[in-house]
Design a protein around this motif. Structure first.
Motif, PDB file in Angstrom:
ATOM      1  N   LYS A 162       0.856  -1.185   0.000  1.00  0.00           N
ATOM      2  CA  LYS A 162       0.000   0.000   0.000  1.00  0.00           C
ATOM      3  C   LYS A 162       0.891   1.233   0.000  1.00  0.00           C
ATOM      4  N   LEU A 163       0.587   2.140  -0.938  1.00  0.00           N
ATOM      5  CA  LEU A 163       1.363   3.370  -1.059  1.00  0.00           C
ATOM      6  C   LEU A 163       0.388   4.509  -1.337  1.00  0.00           C
ATOM      7  N   ARG A 164       0.424   5.551  -0.492  1.00  0.00           N
ATOM      8  CA  ARG A 164      -0.418   6.748  -0.654  1.00  0.00           C
ATOM      9  C   ARG A 164      -1.907   6.384  -0.773  1.00  0.00           C
ATOM     10  N   GLY A 165      -2.338   5.404   0.042  1.00  0.00           N
ATOM     11  CA  GLY A 165      -3.750   5.039   0.072  1.00  0.00           C
ATOM     12  C   GLY A 165      -4.200   4.102  -1.038  1.00  0.00           C
ATOM     13  N   ARG A 166      -3.311   3.695  -1.923  1.00  0.00           N
ATOM     14  CA  ARG A 166      -3.673   2.794  -3.026  1.00  0.00           C
ATOM     15  C   ARG A 166      -2.950   1.465  -2.863  1.00  0.00           C
ATOM     16  N   HIS A 167      -3.589   0.367  -3.336  1.00  0.00           N
ATOM     17  CA  HIS A 167      -3.022  -0.980  -3.244  1.00  0.00           C
ATOM     18  C   HIS A 167      -2.360  -1.363  -4.575  1.00  0.00           C
ATOM     19  N   TYR A 168      -1.197  -2.008  -4.455  1.00  0.00           N
ATOM     20  CA  TYR A 168      -0.437  -2.433  -5.633  1.00  0.00           C
ATOM     21  C   TYR A 168       0.052  -3.871  -5.412  1.00  0.00           C
ATOM     22  N   GLN A 169       0.408  -4.508  -6.523  1.00  0.00           N
ATOM     23  CA  GLN A 169       1.009  -5.849  -6.465  1.00  0.00           C
ATOM     24  C   GLN A 169       2.196  -5.903  -7.416  1.00  0.00           C
ATOM     25  N   THR A 170       3.171  -6.692  -7.024  1.00  0.00           N
ATOM     26  CA  THR A 170       4.335  -6.916  -7.877  1.00  0.00           C
ATOM     27  C   THR A 170       4.916  -8.292  -7.556  1.00  0.00           C
ATOM     28  N   VAL A 171       5.803  -8.750  -8.400  1.00  0.00           N
ATOM     29  CA  VAL A 171       6.502 -10.017  -8.163  1.00  0.00           C
ATOM     30  C   VAL A 171       7.981  -9.701  -7.999  1.00  0.00           C
ATOM     31  N   LEU A 172       8.546 -10.172  -6.891  1.00  0.00           N
ATOM     32  CA  LEU A 172       9.963  -9.941  -6.596  1.00  0.00           C
ATOM     33  C   LEU A 172      10.675 -11.272  -6.441  1.00  0.00           C
ATOM     34  N   ASP A 173      11.988 -11.244  -6.574  1.00  0.00           N
ATOM     35  CA  ASP A 173      12.764 -12.471  -6.366  1.00  0.00           C
ATOM     36  C   ASP A 173      13.258 -12.591  -4.929  1.00  0.00           C
ATOM     37  N   TYR A 174      12.797 -11.700  -4.055  1.00  0.00           N
ATOM     38  CA  TYR A 174      13.178 -11.752  -2.634  1.00  0.00           C
ATOM     39  C   TYR A 174      11.973 -11.338  -1.785  1.00  0.00           C
ATOM     40  N   ASP A 175      11.991 -11.689  -0.529  1.00  0.00           N
ATOM     41  CA  ASP A 175      10.961 -11.270   0.421  1.00  0.00           C
ATOM     42  C   ASP A 175      11.366  -9.895   0.944  1.00  0.00           C
ATOM     43  N   PRO A 176      10.555  -8.850   0.675  1.00  0.00           N
ATOM     44  CA  PRO A 176      10.987  -7.496   1.027  1.00  0.00           C
ATOM     45  C   PRO A 176      10.896  -7.167   2.513  1.00  0.00           C
ATOM     46  N   GLY A 177      10.162  -7.963   3.283  1.00  0.00           N
ATOM     47  CA  GLY A 177       9.983  -7.622   4.698  1.00  0.00           C
ATOM     48  C   GLY A 177       8.783  -6.704   4.857  1.00  0.00           C
ATOM     49  N   PRO A 178       8.714  -5.921   5.941  1.00  0.00           N
ATOM     50  CA  PRO A 178       7.519  -5.102   6.212  1.00  0.00           C
ATOM     51  C   PRO A 178       7.443  -3.823   5.371  1.00  0.00           C
ATOM     52  N   ARG A 179       8.587  -3.375   4.830  1.00  0.00           N
ATOM     53  CA  ARG A 179       8.601  -2.141   4.036  1.00  0.00           C
ATOM     54  C   ARG A 179       9.264  -2.405   2.697  1.00  0.00           C
ATOM     55  N   LEU A 180       8.720  -1.754   1.662  1.00  0.00           N
ATOM     56  CA  LEU A 180       9.242  -1.937   0.301  1.00  0.00           C
ATOM     57  C   LEU A 180       9.653  -0.580  -0.249  1.00  0.00           C
ATOM     58  N   PRO A 181      10.932  -0.388  -0.616  1.00  0.00           N
ATOM     59  CA  PRO A 181      11.333   0.895  -1.215  1.00  0.00           C
ATOM     60  C   PRO A 181      10.752   1.011  -2.626  1.00  0.00           C
ATOM     61  N   VAL A 182      10.092   2.119  -2.902  1.00  0.00           N
ATOM     62  CA  VAL A 182       9.451   2.357  -4.197  1.00  0.00           C
ATOM     63  C   VAL A 182       9.958   3.684  -4.723  1.00  0.00           C
ATOM     64  N   GLN A 183      10.404   3.671  -5.964  1.00  0.00           N
ATOM     65  CA  GLN A 183      10.871   4.906  -6.596  1.00  0.00           C
ATOM     66  C   GLN A 183       9.646   5.585  -7.209  1.00  0.00           C
ATOM     67  N   VAL A 184       9.357   6.774  -6.773  1.00  0.00           N
ATOM     68  CA  VAL A 184       8.156   7.492  -7.188  1.00  0.00           C
ATOM     69  C   VAL A 184       8.527   8.434  -8.320  1.00  0.00           C
ATOM     70  N   ARG A 185       7.765   8.348  -9.409  1.00  0.00           N
ATOM     71  CA  ARG A 185       7.980   9.249 -10.545  1.00  0.00           C
ATOM     72  C   ARG A 185       6.849  10.268 -10.571  1.00  0.00           C
ATOM     73  N   ALA A 186       7.204  11.490 -10.730  1.00  0.00           N
ATOM     74  CA  ALA A 186       6.191  12.534 -10.827  1.00  0.00           C
ATOM     75  C   ALA A 186       5.606  12.520 -12.224  1.00  0.00           C
ATOM     76  N   ARG A 187       4.257  12.636 -12.298  1.00  0.00           N
ATOM     77  CA  ARG A 187       3.614  12.684 -13.604  1.00  0.00           C
ATOM     78  C   ARG A 187       3.079  14.097 -13.838  1.00  0.00           C
ATOM     79  N   ARG A 188       3.125  14.494 -15.050  1.00  0.00           N
ATOM     80  CA  ARG A 188       2.593  15.808 -15.399  1.00  0.00           C
ATOM     81  C   ARG A 188       1.083  15.763 -15.413  1.00  0.00           C
TER      82      ARG A 188
END
Length: 170
Positions: free
Chosen positions: A142-168
């Motif tokens: 969950k990021l900024r009130g929205r739910h997301y899913q992804t597939v990773l090759d590792y268990d990220p633990g309780p927090r996942l670093p996400v690179q946020v891109r600004a959109r115009r």
């Protein structure tokens, strides 16, 4: 003028990583982590074996030396027993025949049987062994009130670093 596209391409290559590097990283809260497994089947060939008892009798070689020696000894005895010249010849011939026959009979009687255990194997259906291999993790966050899913090759633990891109805006 042909140099301008080359300069533009080189400057884009240099500035693109710098722009991506400057994008902010936020930490999303991980809500669910499910391991993803793949089942691998391994076929193992098998064979069925049984032991068979085989009995062999006598010698396989046909050695005639004892028979010849028996004939010589029998001939010598027949010759020694005979009284005159013709009796000695008849005795020698009869002794040779009898000696050879006696040795041949004794040899035939002394042949012993022996037992051999032979193992015979034949292939059968193969057995199948299954095992699970970890392929990765399906991560819900969950990021900024929205739910997301992804597939990773590792268990990220309780927090996942996400690179946020600004959109115009539109």
């Amino acid at each position: 003028m042909k140099l301008l596209p080359v300069i533009f391409t080189l400057s884009a290559m240099v500035t693109a990583p710098a722009i991506a590097y400057n994008q902010p990283i936020e930490y999303a809260r991980v809500t669910k982590v499910e391991p993803i497994y793949r089942t691998i089947a391994t076929h193992r060939p098998q064979q069925v074996c049984h032991t068979e008892t085989v009995q062999y009798r006598g010698h396989t070689s046909q050695d005639k030396t004892p028979v010849v020696l028996g004939a010589i000894v029998g001939g010598a005895l027949g010759h020694a027993i005979g009284h005159n010249k013709s009796n000695k010849r008849v005795g020698m011939a009869a002794g040779a025949i009898l000696g050879g026959a006696v040795v041949n009979d004794v040899q035939r009687q002394n042949r012993q049987s022996h037992v051999v255990h032979q193992q015979h194997c034949r292939p059968t259906n193969s057995s199948v062994e299954y095992r699970n291999v970890l392929e990765g993790y399906e991560v819900s966050y969950k990021l900024r009130g929205r739910h997301y899913q992804t597939v990773l090759d590792y268990d990220p633990g309780p927090r996942l670093p996400v690179q946020v891109r600004a959109r115009r805006g539109y």
